[in-house]
Design a protein around this motif. Structure first.
Motif: not given
Length: 156
Positions: A100-105
């Protein structure tokens, strides 16, 4: 001779089984998800991208100023927490390992933040169980409706 209730039960049960089997087959493999979202000043979002190794991902983030955190499985693409960016960032990457790739913006600028992405994801494994439950429900409906052919219960 089949009764009216039995025929209705067979049709409804068969339709439910058909829907379950179609959903089960369509969820096999990678699914492409198109993302086109806009976030206001101070808003944040996060993405969890579950994919197999070799899955390609593409994301373009456009905004006045924003913070970006990204971590992918293995030793692949890693961006330290609270990395600030301005104007536009384009991310293109390939999953090196399953995971799982986690991205937070976080939008920290004075204008809207626009995110456009093409993500290749694998379906959550729990959905396999849901499809089996739907198929089983169709079989139960057919089973109950066949009971009306053998004998009519009291009250019917």
């Amino acid at each position: 001779m089949l009764s009216k209730r039995t025929i209705i039960g067979l049709v409804v049960g068969s339709a439910i089984i058909g829907i379950g089997i179609y959903s089960l087959i369509s969820d096999i493999g990678l699914q492409t998800v198109q993302v086109d979202e806009t976030f206001g000043v101070g808003e944040s979002t996060s993405y969890q991208i579950r994919a197999n190794s070799g899955a390609t991902q593409s994301m373009t983030i456009t905004g006045d100023k924003f913070d970006l955190t990204l971590s992918s499985p293995g030793d692949g693409l890693q961006i330290p927490p609270n990395t600030s960016h301005a104007k536009q960032v384009t991310l293109d990457w390939v999953h090196l390992e399953d995971g799982v790739t986690m991205i937070k913006v976080q939008n920290t600028g004075s204008s809207n933040l626009h995110i456009v992405a093409t993500l290749n994801v694998t379906v959550d494994p729990i959905l396999f169980t849901y499809h089996l439950v739907v198929i089983t429900a169709g079989m139960v409906i057919i089973g109950f409706s066949m009971g009306f052919t053998l004998r009519k219960p009291k009250g019917f």
